[in-house]
Design a protein around this motif. Structure first.
Motif, PDB file in Angstrom:
ATOM      1  N   GLU A 380       1.334  -1.180  -0.066  1.00 36.77           N
ATOM      2  CA  GLU A 380       0.355  -0.101  -0.131  1.00 36.77           C
ATOM      3  C   GLU A 380       0.750   1.579   0.075  1.00 36.77           C
ATOM      4  O   GLU A 380       0.340   2.562  -0.257  1.00 36.77           O
ATOM      5  CB  GLU A 380      -1.143  -0.009   1.480  1.00 36.77           C
ATOM      6  CG  GLU A 380      -2.276   1.400   1.582  1.00 36.77           C
ATOM      7  CD  GLU A 380      -2.588   0.991   2.366  1.00 36.77           C
ATOM      8  OE1 GLU A 380      -3.259   1.753   2.803  1.00 36.77           O
ATOM      9  OE2 GLU A 380      -3.102   0.077   2.996  1.00 36.77           O
ATOM     10  N   LYS A 381       1.968   1.172   1.185  1.00 43.10           N
ATOM     11  CA  LYS A 381       2.618   2.536   1.093  1.00 43.10           C
ATOM     12  C   LYS A 381       4.202   1.978   0.411  1.00 43.10           C
ATOM     13  O   LYS A 381       4.553   0.635   0.994  1.00 43.10           O
ATOM     14  CB  LYS A 381       3.049   3.422   2.105  1.00 43.10           C
ATOM     15  CG  LYS A 381       1.944   3.649   3.011  1.00 43.10           C
ATOM     16  CD  LYS A 381       1.487   4.246   3.742  1.00 43.10           C
ATOM     17  CE  LYS A 381       2.208   3.298   4.960  1.00 43.10           C
ATOM     18  NZ  LYS A 381       2.104   4.054   6.738  1.00 43.10           N
ATOM     19  N   ALA A 382       5.269   2.750  -0.181  1.00 40.01           N
ATOM     20  CA  ALA A 382       6.639   2.690  -0.483  1.00 40.01           C
ATOM     21  C   ALA A 382       7.145   3.457  -1.535  1.00 40.01           C
ATOM     22  O   ALA A 382       6.362   4.424  -1.880  1.00 40.01           O
ATOM     23  CB  ALA A 382       6.377   0.869  -1.739  1.00 40.01           C
ATOM     24  N   THR A 383       8.564   3.618  -1.298  1.00 41.51           N
ATOM     25  CA  THR A 383       9.506   4.137  -2.757  1.00 41.51           C
ATOM     26  C   THR A 383       9.882   3.163  -3.831  1.00 41.51           C
ATOM     27  O   THR A 383       9.928   2.333  -2.815  1.00 41.51           O
ATOM     28  CB  THR A 383      10.440   4.695  -1.576  1.00 41.51           C
ATOM     29  OG1 THR A 383      10.121   5.282  -0.533  1.00 41.51           O
ATOM     30  CG2 THR A 383      11.483   5.597  -2.745  1.00 41.51           C
ATOM     31  N   ILE A 384       9.402   3.461  -4.842  1.00 40.88           N
ATOM     32  CA  ILE A 384       9.947   2.900  -5.960  1.00 40.88           C
ATOM     33  C   ILE A 384      10.882   3.761  -6.219  1.00 40.88           C
ATOM     34  O   ILE A 384      11.107   4.977  -7.205  1.00 40.88           O
ATOM     35  CB  ILE A 384       8.501   3.104  -6.762  1.00 40.88           C
ATOM     36  CG1 ILE A 384       6.913   2.573  -6.922  1.00 40.88           C
ATOM     37  CG2 ILE A 384       9.022   2.280  -8.230  1.00 40.88           C
ATOM     38  CD1 ILE A 384       7.148   1.227  -5.885  1.00 40.88           C
ATOM     39  N   VAL A 385      12.219   3.123  -6.789  1.00 42.35           N
ATOM     40  CA  VAL A 385      13.151   4.166  -7.480  1.00 42.35           C
ATOM     41  C   VAL A 385      14.197   2.847  -8.659  1.00 42.35           C
ATOM     42  O   VAL A 385      13.324   1.612  -8.701  1.00 42.35           O
ATOM     43  CB  VAL A 385      14.838   3.673  -6.430  1.00 42.35           C
ATOM     44  CG1 VAL A 385      15.475   4.164  -6.978  1.00 42.35           C
ATOM     45  CG2 VAL A 385      14.323   4.169  -5.264  1.00 42.35           C
ATOM     46  N   PHE A 386      13.364   4.073  -9.570  1.00 41.37           N
ATOM     47  CA  PHE A 386      14.382   3.021 -11.124  1.00 41.37           C
ATOM     48  C   PHE A 386      16.014   3.853 -11.194  1.00 41.37           C
ATOM     49  O   PHE A 386      16.330   5.069 -11.083  1.00 41.37           O
ATOM     50  CB  PHE A 386      13.122   4.461 -11.627  1.00 41.37           C
ATOM     51  CG  PHE A 386      11.704   3.684 -12.048  1.00 41.37           C
ATOM     52  CD1 PHE A 386      11.483   2.403 -12.641  1.00 41.37           C
ATOM     53  CD2 PHE A 386      10.841   4.287 -11.854  1.00 41.37           C
ATOM     54  CE1 PHE A 386      10.398   1.773 -13.018  1.00 41.37           C
ATOM     55  CE2 PHE A 386       9.584   3.406 -11.339  1.00 41.37           C
ATOM     56  CZ  PHE A 386       9.503   3.399 -11.984  1.00 41.37           C
TER      57      PHE A 386
END
Length: 582
Positions: A380-386
């Motif tokens: 539900e909550k997260a940090t997405i890093v490319f």
């Protein structure tokens, strides 16, 4: 029709109900007489027989409600009922006292005042008080006691005259209306509950709800298929449940159950937060190539006293909780991912994961599959890093742009690249909208050669961490041992410095690292760097081609700052400009 049973605590009430039960066509009413414990047994039998609800009065209604699962309506004492009682008193001799719970005694006191009647109103809070109260009233000269069935019976056993507060036609008809309202409200609630229960039952993740004692209260089909209730005793789940019950908030973490890794999201579900619901999803996401899930990201202090280090610390506070994409740009080894992890920690602490996708390995089609709501792989909550956005294929840039726009609506999104993106844009090989329009802010992480004054603090931080984690002897550098570190250009930036400190600590068995140790190690580092540069540069074409390749490499490392590049190459800016444009 609504099937109703009226449990009358006294016969007179049963007779009133019988006379009125056919006046409401929506209710199918049966009547039985029973007070307190007897009434409870009647109610339990009625529940088993399929009655929709119970109507009763006073203490009997309260006790019945505590013992059964169908709705119970209480026949309340009305003003008409109280007026009838006081009318009966007019023909009686002796002092009278009304004994009852607050809902009766307060109203009685008001009516007595209005009618100017000398009746003492006595409020009780429990049934046990009646037994102690009646002898005292008798000693004081009271001969008439007004109350409910139990009070009147006890008064009569002591030789007092008891007058029962009866329920008349008005109160009974009012209870019929309340019964219909409560029935229809309960039907709606049951229908909603059935929908929610079916949603949980069919949910594509295993779901279990436990109480504070760790007992399983509810579980869905997928949980029953994969686990037994005893799985909640697993150490990882116990630790998660304890943390949720302590902090009273939702928590996301990775757990190991039955030798398999799962993403677990748990949160308090009851109003007093004494129940916890946990969702379990097999950890297929982190196992994919080019995808990494960091479940317990820690804060890593930004070491250094330079203006650059201070600015970076300010940026962490400034951009945490930003609801738009952030682009972090810098050379390899400058700490782009560390900065991203610190931004994540500032926003979520350790309550959510950081999930990274390596654009040089994983395709945007695969990323799209991971974030699809159908697969339910993202929490539900997260940090997405490319990561390594500068290495993304030309034909996947528009897909990355769409993914970032989609993810930013729900998640913190961070993109990492080196300085070559700007070169690719000039050559028409990188989408300018992706770089300039998509992120709300671009953060430049300077190379280590621009913050040489931070090397001492960085080196000491690496020494302290190695000493703590691995028990190495060294606890610091001699002051003169710092000189060779300050004189080097560090093309590999902070990562290269860390590797150098690691090597020094492994080889050292003294409390302090000496200058001679550093000089020996730096000689090896310089040779390795020269070989790396040699292998990295093309040895094809003319000398002019190779010179051009070297110039472009240095320009890239200096973020296309011609003054800095010229200084490193040992030429003036005019010569550099001529060589770049020849």
């Amino acid at each position: 029709m609504i099937k109703v049973l009226v449990i009358a605590p006294y016969q007179g009430l049963a007779e009133v109900v019988k006379n009125l039960r056919h006046e409401d066509e929506d209710l199918q009413i049966e009547v039985k007489v029973g007070n307190l414990e007897e009434g409870i047994q009647i109610a339990k039998a009625a529940e088993a027989e399929g009655y929709d609800l119970i109507i009763s009065r006073g203490g009997t209604a309260s006790q019945v409600e505590a013992e059964i699962n169908i709705p119970v309506v209480d026949i309340h004492i009305t003003g008409y009922d109280m007026l009838r009682v006081f009318a009966l008193l007019k023909g009686l001799n002796g002092q009278a006292a009304l004994v009852g719970f607050p809902n009766i005694s307060r109203g009685a006191a008001t009516i007595c005042s209005i009618l100017d009647m000398n009746v003492r109103s006595v409020t009780i809070s429990s049934r046990e008080e009646v037994t102690k109260l009646l002898p005292d009233l008798k000693k004081e000269g009271f001969s008439v006691v007004i109350g409910d069935v139990v009070t009147v019976r006890q008064a009569e056993q002591m030789g007092l005259q008891g007058i029962l507060i009866t329920s008349g036609k008005e109160a009974v008809l009012q209870s019929f209306e309340e019964a219909k309202r409560l029935y229809h409200s309960n039907q709606k609630m049951q229908a909603q509950t059935a929908v929610y229960a079916d949603m949980i039952e069919r949910f594509p993740q295993a779901v279990v709800t436990v109480n504070e004692a760790g007992e399983v209260i509810q579980k869905n089909q997928l949980f029953r298929d994969q686990f037994t209730s005893s799985i909640v005793e697993a150490p990882d789940l116990q630790a998660l449940l304890k943390q949720i019950l302590t902090q009273r908030q939702g928590i996301w973490r990775s757990v190991t159950l039955q030798k398999r890794s799962y993403h677990a999201y748990g949160y308090p579900t009851s109003e007093d937060k004494s129940f916890v619901t946990v969702l379990l999803q097999p950890q297929s996401l982190g196992a994919a190539q080019g995808v990494k899930v960091r479940n317990h990201v820690s804060h890593i202090p930004i070491s250094g006293r330079s203006r650059i280090a201070e600015d970076m610390r300010k940026q962490l506070k400034q951009y945490a909780n930003l609801e738009e994409a952030i682009w972090i740009e810098g050379e390899v080894g400058t700490g782009r991912m560390m900065f991203a992890c610190n931004l994540h920690f500032e926003t979520f602490g350790q309550q959510a994961p950081l999930i990274s996708f390596d654009c040089s390995v994983v395709s945007m089609k695969d990323v799209s599959g991971y974030i699809s709501s159908k697969n339910q792989l993202l929490p539900e909550k997260a940090t997405i890093v490319f990561q390594h956005v500068h290495l993304i294929k030309d034909d996947e840039q528009s897909a990355l742009k769409s993914l970032v726009e989609e993810l930013t609506a729900k998640y913190t999104v961070i993109l990492l690249s080196d300085g070559s993106v700007r070169t690719r844009m000039k050559e028409g090989r990188f989408d300018q909208a992706l770089f300039y329009s998509l992120p709300a802010v671009t953060i430049q992480i300077p190379p280590l050669r621009e913050r040489i004054e931070d090397i001492q603090d960085l080196a000491q931080a690496f020494i302290a961490r190695n000493h703590m984690n691995y028990g190495y002897e060294a606890i610091g550098l001699r002051p003169e041992a710092l000189e060779p570190l300050l004189d080097y250009d560090w093309p590999g930036n902070i990562s290269q410095l860390k590797q150098a400190i690691d090597k020094l600590m492994i080889a050292n068995n003294q409390s302090y690292i000496e200058k001679s140790d550093v000089e020996t190690m730096m000689s090896d580092v310089t040779k390795e760097t020269t070989m790396t540069m040699h292998n990295a540069l093309p040895l094809e074409g003319t000398l002019k081609d190779m010179e051009r390749a070297i110039i472009e490499k240095v320009m890239e490392q200096e973020n296309h700052n011609q003054s800095k590049a010229a200084k490193r190459l040992g030429m003036n800016r005019t010569t550099l400009w001529r060589k770049l444009n020849s």
